[in-house]
Design an enzyme around this catalytic site. Sequence first.
Site, PDB file in Angstrom:
ATOM      1  CB  CYS A 178      -0.413   0.332   1.353  1.00  0.00           C
ATOM      2  SG  CYS A 178      -2.139   1.287   1.522  1.00  0.00           S
TER       3      CYS A 178
ATOM      4  CB  CYS B 245       0.210   1.479   4.212  1.00  0.00           C
ATOM      5  SG  CYS B 245      -1.544   1.006   3.523  1.00  0.00           S
TER       6      CYS B 245
END
Length: 142
Positions: free
Chosen positions: A64, A67
């Site tokens: 991600c 993230c």
Amino acid sequence: MEPTMRRITTSAMARRSVFARFRSLSSAVGTETRVVEVRDDAHFARELKEAEGLAVADYTAVWCGPCRTIAPTFAAMSAQLPHVKFLKVDIDSEDLEKTVREAGITAVPTFHFFRKGVKVDEFSGASVEQLQQKVEELAQAG
């Protein structure tokens, strides 16, 4: 396809303000972090039970991009706020399937805020501003 959880600040002035607030936090990255990398469902439950005040869980994934973008801020906050417990939960870990399923995670990053093991707030997205605001608000509340 899951929606990408990105928030874009439209005002350059707002961006400068946020970055100024995190200048000291950014310098803490690499020197110290208190983020607990949760290993399994039992470890997650134990960390929440042992938290004396606010606990913040970052549901994340290695693939991600957002993230990875917010991770240094999360780590820096953990170094600057020793009274708050910061937990990192890898949604792809087989040992955390129950935790992720029970949390109802449908997007990453997602942040859950706990007090005495009970979820008191949450949000999804890589918004540094929102993360800072929620941690400040909830840490002061109790």
